[in-house]
Design a protein around this motif. Structure first.
Motif, PDB file in Angstrom:
ATOM      1  N   ASN A  20     -22.139  -8.221 -30.448  1.00 27.66           N
ATOM      2  CA  ASN A  20     -21.430  -6.950 -30.329  1.00 27.66           C
ATOM      3  C   ASN A  20     -20.414  -6.953 -29.197  1.00 27.66           C
ATOM      4  OD1 ASN A  20     -22.517  -4.535 -32.165  1.00 27.66           O
ATOM      5  ND2 ASN A  20     -24.182  -5.979 -31.813  1.00 27.66           N
ATOM      6  N   LEU A  21     -20.724  -7.609 -28.092  1.00 30.44           N
ATOM      7  CA  LEU A  21     -19.749  -7.702 -27.003  1.00 30.44           C
ATOM      8  C   LEU A  21     -18.566  -8.578 -27.402  1.00 30.44           C
ATOM      9  CD1 LEU A  21     -22.103  -7.997 -23.902  1.00 30.44           C
ATOM     10  CD2 LEU A  21     -20.607  -6.079 -24.480  1.00 30.44           C
ATOM     11  N   GLN A  22     -18.826  -9.622 -28.159  1.00 30.76           N
ATOM     12  CA  GLN A  22     -17.735 -10.468 -28.644  1.00 30.76           C
ATOM     13  C   GLN A  22     -16.844  -9.715 -29.626  1.00 30.76           C
ATOM     14  OE1 GLN A  22     -19.979 -13.836 -30.112  1.00 30.76           O
ATOM     15  NE2 GLN A  22     -19.692 -14.997 -28.213  1.00 30.76           N
ATOM     16  N   LEU A  23     -17.436  -8.850 -30.423  1.00 27.68           N
ATOM     17  CA  LEU A  23     -16.658  -8.078 -31.389  1.00 27.68           C
ATOM     18  C   LEU A  23     -15.623  -7.199 -30.708  1.00 27.68           C
ATOM     19  CD1 LEU A  23     -19.284  -6.931 -34.062  1.00 27.68           C
ATOM     20  CD2 LEU A  23     -17.249  -8.322 -34.472  1.00 27.68           C
ATOM     21  N   ASN A 162     -13.606  -3.210 -34.069  1.00 25.11           N
ATOM     22  CA  ASN A 162     -14.268  -4.176 -34.963  1.00 25.11           C
ATOM     23  C   ASN A 162     -15.720  -3.817 -35.262  1.00 25.11           C
ATOM     24  OD1 ASN A 162     -11.925  -5.806 -35.128  1.00 25.11           O
ATOM     25  ND2 ASN A 162     -12.439  -6.748 -33.175  1.00 25.11           N
ATOM     26  N   ILE A 163     -16.141  -2.617 -34.879  1.00 31.27           N
ATOM     27  CA  ILE A 163     -17.494  -2.144 -35.172  1.00 31.27           C
ATOM     28  C   ILE A 163     -17.384  -0.910 -36.055  1.00 31.27           C
ATOM     29  CG2 ILE A 163     -19.591  -1.134 -34.184  1.00 31.27           C
ATOM     30  CD1 ILE A 163     -19.116  -2.854 -31.715  1.00 31.27           C
ATOM     31  N   LYS A 204      -9.655   0.983 -40.671  1.00 32.81           N
ATOM     32  CA  LYS A 204     -10.203   0.734 -41.999  1.00 32.81           C
ATOM     33  C   LYS A 204     -11.255   1.784 -42.369  1.00 32.81           C
ATOM     34  CE  LYS A 204      -8.229  -3.409 -42.530  1.00 32.81           C
ATOM     35  NZ  LYS A 204      -7.310  -3.767 -43.616  1.00 32.81           N
ATOM     36  N   THR A 205     -11.254   2.178 -43.628  1.00 35.45           N
ATOM     37  CA  THR A 205     -12.333   3.012 -44.146  1.00 35.45           C
ATOM     38  C   THR A 205     -13.485   2.114 -44.568  1.00 35.45           C
ATOM     39  OG1 THR A 205     -10.780   4.689 -44.949  1.00 35.45           O
ATOM     40  CG2 THR A 205     -12.997   4.697 -45.897  1.00 35.45           C
ATOM     41  N   ARG A 212     -13.580   1.817 -39.082  1.00 37.76           N
ATOM     42  CA  ARG A 212     -13.590   0.675 -38.157  1.00 37.76           C
ATOM     43  C   ARG A 212     -12.167   0.358 -37.771  1.00 37.76           C
ATOM     44  NH1 ARG A 212     -15.457  -2.841 -41.375  1.00 37.76           N
ATOM     45  NH2 ARG A 212     -13.513  -3.873 -41.912  1.00 37.76           N
ATOM     46  N   LEU A 213     -11.931   0.243 -36.452  1.00 38.47           N
ATOM     47  CA  LEU A 213     -10.628  -0.210 -35.963  1.00 38.47           C
ATOM     48  C   LEU A 213     -10.648  -1.722 -35.977  1.00 38.47           C
ATOM     49  CD1 LEU A 213      -7.865   0.518 -34.728  1.00 38.47           C
ATOM     50  CD2 LEU A 213      -8.947   0.393 -32.483  1.00 38.47           C
ATOM     51  N   GLU A 214      -9.907  -2.325 -36.872  1.00 40.10           N
ATOM     52  CA  GLU A 214      -9.953  -3.772 -37.087  1.00 40.10           C
ATOM     53  C   GLU A 214      -8.802  -4.439 -36.342  1.00 40.10           C
ATOM     54  OE1 GLU A 214      -9.539  -6.352 -41.031  1.00 40.10           O
ATOM     55  OE2 GLU A 214     -11.441  -5.243 -40.920  1.00 40.10           O
ATOM     56  N   ILE A 215      -9.156  -5.117 -35.257  1.00 41.20           N
ATOM     57  CA  ILE A 215      -8.142  -5.743 -34.396  1.00 41.20           C
ATOM     58  C   ILE A 215      -8.647  -7.114 -33.959  1.00 41.20           C
ATOM     59  CG2 ILE A 215      -7.011  -5.652 -32.143  1.00 41.20           C
ATOM     60  CD1 ILE A 215      -6.883  -2.647 -32.436  1.00 41.20           C
ATOM     61  N   ASN A 216      -7.797  -8.103 -34.055  1.00 39.51           N
ATOM     62  CA  ASN A 216      -8.083  -9.442 -33.534  1.00 39.51           C
ATOM     63  C   ASN A 216      -7.189  -9.691 -32.335  1.00 39.51           C
ATOM     64  OD1 ASN A 216      -9.944 -10.189 -35.610  1.00 39.51           O
ATOM     65  ND2 ASN A 216      -8.203 -10.412 -36.986  1.00 39.51           N
TER      66      ASN A 216
END
Length: 217
Positions: A20-23, A162-163, A204-205, A212-216
């Motif tokens: 979870n911390l890595q996410l 990312n969660i 993202k829904t 979820r906020l999807e960010i790399n």
């Protein structure tokens, strides 16, 4: 991003915290006993330690005596008042008891990192910049007008990027436990943030869950 040492002898809990911390963008190193923790801290620099108390070799209190210069969150099943008082009076930055919710741990990690100035006050990705200190949001270098609740929702999404977060959980985190509205409030605010920030494909829904906020990074 912070470099975090996780000292927890229960493998499943250690792995869950690490994942979870890595996410949310942190770099994690795991050890499983007190002596390994001290060896790791002596040879590498860390921004934060998540430290169990009941450890093999040396317990968490003994470890902390030797690494007080590193911000530390005690994480333990020992929830007596005397243990909490001891941990905090020794100088620990926080004390969280098991069982715990992962989102609460992430929030406490963020709070400690901010207090110790290890976390940036600004978040930038693509054309979006968020300044948490001045409560300003920019898209393509132009200021974006956000209501207080839109900003709080944005901050929660960023801190938990990312969660997947349920609508109910977002209501609790942003509007509070006593909020009497319904989850459609979340949908309306999400749509506004998507439009204002060009994040139609970033927030993202999650089907039957929430967002979820999807960010790399």
């Amino acid at each position: 991003m912070a470099v975090i040492l996780i000292v927890e002898d229960e493998v499943s809990i250690n792995e869950l915290i690490t994942k979870n911390l890595q996410l949310v963008g942190h770099l994690c190193v795991s050890v499983f006993d007190g002596r390994a923790a001290i060896s790791e801290i002596d040879s590498h620099k860390y921004d934060l330690i998540i430290l169990d108390i009941m450890l093999p070799e040396l317990d968490g209190f003994e470890v902390f005596e030797k690494v007080k210069e590193v911000p530390t969150i005690f994480l333990t099943a020992r929830n007596s008042l005397s243990d909490r008082v001891k941990g905090l009076s020794m100088g620990a930055d926080d004390y969280l008891t098991k069982p715990f919710e992962m989102l609460e741990l992430l929030a406490r990690v963020e709070a400690v990192l901010r207090r110790t100035q290890k976390m940036k006050s600004c978040f930038e990705v693509g054309d979006v910049k968020v300044d948490f200190n001045s409560y300003q949001v920019f898209y393509m270098e132009r200021p974006v007008e956000c209501t207080p609740k839109e900003f709080e929702l944005l901050e929660v999404l960023i801190n938990n990027r990312n969660i997947a977060l349920s609508r109910d959980r977002l209501l609790e985190l942003v509007w509070g436990y006593d909020y009497e509205g319904d989850t459609r409030t979340i949908d309306v605010h999400i749509q506004k943030l998507r439009k204002k920030l060009g994040w139609e494909h970033v927030i993202k829904t999650v089907y039957k869950v929430g967002y979820r906020l999807e960010i790399n990074l």
